[in-house]
Scaffold this active site. Structure first.
Site, PDB file in Angstrom:
ATOM      1  CG  ASP A   8      -1.729   1.267   1.368  1.00  0.00           C
ATOM      2  OD1 ASP A   8      -1.795   2.047   0.398  1.00  0.00           O
ATOM      3  OD2 ASP A   8      -2.327   1.475   2.449  1.00  0.00           O
ATOM      4  CE  LYS A  70      -1.467   7.054  -3.644  1.00  0.00           C
ATOM      5  NZ  LYS A  70      -2.048   6.110  -2.669  1.00  0.00           N
ATOM      6  CD  GLU A 147      -4.825   3.521  -2.810  1.00  0.00           C
ATOM      7  OE1 GLU A 147      -3.652   3.897  -2.953  1.00  0.00           O
ATOM      8  OE2 GLU A 147      -5.745   4.279  -2.451  1.00  0.00           O
ATOM      9  CG  ASP A 177      -9.389   3.938  -0.087  1.00  0.00           C
ATOM     10  OD1 ASP A 177      -8.895   4.344   0.980  1.00  0.00           O
ATOM     11  OD2 ASP A 177      -8.706   3.451  -1.004  1.00  0.00           O
TER      12      ASP A 177
END
Length: 554
Positions: A8, A70, A147, A177
């Site tokens: 992850d 990210k 994800e 999420d």
């Protein structure tokens, strides 16, 4: 059998896990923690720090520290790291390498393969950048896994007792999420050990980091009113200290009604340790608009899948920000459901990725997952029109084609401009790349038949092929990452030129080194000049290959 990690790769924290043949093991890092901050830093001596050691020194070295890389994945924007400049994927490759080394230390075996998760709403360019980060870290990326899909796999694995006794019932699962930097809402249809993504919606710029920024703005206003204008904002050490305090306070407010921020030794006499108390209700008021947006995106995902709110019978939470009480309260009000347990929200994505990695290697069961594309893919035709060939939420892998033609008499070339997005206007969508099909026989416009084929694999990586059906000439391309930030190549070149100039000063007296640096500097200046004179997208920049701006029509 080789060990395949489930990773992850998060905005604020990252983690990895492995299926050991009996159960999933979350791998601790070298400090014993089950998550590693996605932070890298460089010391004055040039040492690269990753994770907690990088985060811990950020207070005294803010300009030598990179966080939240990210969020910039897929762009070509350089991130300053001391005297260096790194692309986002280069920065995150250090995090991935650290996870790889931690896994090898813990498992006492070499690790070369991984399944890496990405937000469902990541663009094609961002996915390619993630693959590049894995390669730079010495990993073969077996699969990029969305994800929310990973979270659903983790839940199904636990719910079905490791898939040995699946209940066989149909479930409509919403995975909510909410991580540090991104939000995804994904709807899945599940029956026993079969899972199919129905639809997804999301925002790559919505997450816990945004909540931190809202709280930081309020804290900054309070302390600067007490201490004086620019007393904190003008001091990078103090602003970093306040940022860290704000992040910790946000986390504490998930379990406490109020929290007090203290800036030690920041004040004047009589107020040496200024403090500010914030209540949970005040914090919830700050972030409520963001939380409502996540609910609207969740409803959009259901609508895109042709489902109502009542159709959802399982609610799975993923990401540390999903622990915020306001999030859980609003989800309960909207869906009338309590979230599923069994897996820690901060670990659920790495958990699911490791299960998928084991399944892809033929270990652990026969759980089947069919994902779907998160965006539409297509091309531009005459009139700034976007023609989708593969629509959003189409199951993958997939292959689609369509016949196009020319817009001018005796047109010998066509430019294939590949785009990703939902707008009907091509200029409002994300450009993924362009390529040229030449050698078309001279004839009247509308006569040539050009077959354009799009294919997308399990990683949502796109390949495009164009074929002239008359001449049988063909061009194919795996779309390369294209900058989402216009002018970023020129900015990076200017930064390189400045750095080379400073190195020249240091190299005085060493004729060989001076000569090499001068030659490199001259080449960089020449390239910068050509970019500024003929920017990307201009006819000269494309070597005159396409004489018309738009060369296709349906």
């Amino acid at each position: 059998m080789p060990t395949i990690l489930g990773i992850d790769l998060g905005t604020t924290n990252s983690s990895c896990a492995v299926y050991d043949g009996r159960d999933v093991v979350i791998i601790p890092n070298d400090r014993g923690s089950r998550t590693t901050p996605s932070v890298i830093a460089v010391t004055g001596a040039g040492e690269i720090l990753v994770g907690e050691s990088a985060r811990n020194q950020a207070l005294v070295n803010p300009r030598g520290t990179i966080k939240n890389a990210k969020r910039l994945m897929g762009s070509r924007e350089g991130l300053p790291l001391g005297s260096r400049s790194l692309l986002p994927e280069e920065a995150l490759s250090y995090v991935l390498r650290q996870l790889k080394e931690d896994a090898e230390r813990y498992l006492a075996t070499e690790v070369n393969e991984a399944v890496i998760t990405v937000p469902a709403y990541f663009s094609e360019a961002q996915r390619r950048a993630t693959r590049s980060a894995g390669k730079l870290a010495g990993l073969t990326v077996r699969r990029l896994l969305n994800e929310p899909t990973a979270a659903a796999i983790a839940w199904a694995w636990a719910y079905n007792n490791n898939l040995k006794n699946p209940d066989g019932e149909n479930h409509t699962v919403l995975v909510y999420d909410l991580g540090g930097g991104t939000f995804d809402a994904t709807v899945l249809a599940m029956r026993g050990n079969d899972s199919r993504v129905i639809s997804t919606a999301g925002d790559n710029r919505l997450g816990g980091t945004d909540f931190d920024e809202l709280l930081l703005k309020e804290a900054l206003a309070f302390f600067e009113e007490a201490l004086g204008r620019d007393s904190i904002a003008g001091d990078p050490v103090l602003i970093q200290q306040l940022s860290d305090l704000v992040e910790r306070s946000k986390i504490e407010l998930s379990s406490r009604d109020s929290v007090t921020l203290v800036l030690p030794f920041a004040g004047l006499k009589g107020q040496a340790h200024p403090s500010w108390t914030i209540s949970r209700s005040y914090f919830e008021g700050l972030i409520s608009a963001h939380i409502e947006k996540t609910l609207e995106l969740s409803k959009q995902a259901l609508s895109d899948g042709g489902l109502s709110i009542k159709a959802v019978d399982r609610l799975v939470l993923s990401g540390g920000s999903s622990r915020i009480p306001l999030v859980r309260r609003r989800l309960a009000e909207l869906f009338g459901l309590e979230p599923e347990g069994r897996v820690n929200p901060e670990e659920i994505v790495a958990y699911g990725a490791s299960v998928f990695a084991a399944l892809s290697a033929g270990v652990g069961g026969d759980f089947k997952v069919q994902d779907a594309v998160s965006r539409s893919f297509g091309l531009e035709i005459d009139g700034d029109v976007f023609i989708p060939l593969i629509s959003k939420n189409t199951p993958i892998p997939v292959q689609k084609s369509r016949i196009f033609t020319t817009v001018a008499d005796d047109q010998s070339t066509v430019e294939i401009h590949v785009l990703q997005g939902e707008s009907k206007r091509a200029s409002e969508n994300l450009s993924l790349g362009r390529f040229i099909l030449s050698g078309i026989r001279p004839c009247k416009r509308g006569e040539p038949r050009i077959n354009v084929e799009f294919s997308i694999d399990d990683d949502e990586i796109l390949q495009v092929r164009a074929r002239d059906l008359d001449s049988h000439l063909e061009q194919s391309v795996t779309i390369a990452v294209e900058s989402e930030e216009p002018g970023s190549d020129r900015r990076r070149l200017r930064s390189l030129i400045d750095h080379l100039s400073s190195l020249l000063d240091v190299a005085q007296g060493d004729r060989t080194l001076e000569g090499e640096l001068e030659e490199t500097l001259a080449s960089a200046e020449k390239l910068l000049l050509s970019l500024e004179h003929d920017p990307p997208g201009s006819p000269d920049h494309r070597n005159g290959a396409a004489e018309m701006e738009l060369t296709l029509r349906a």
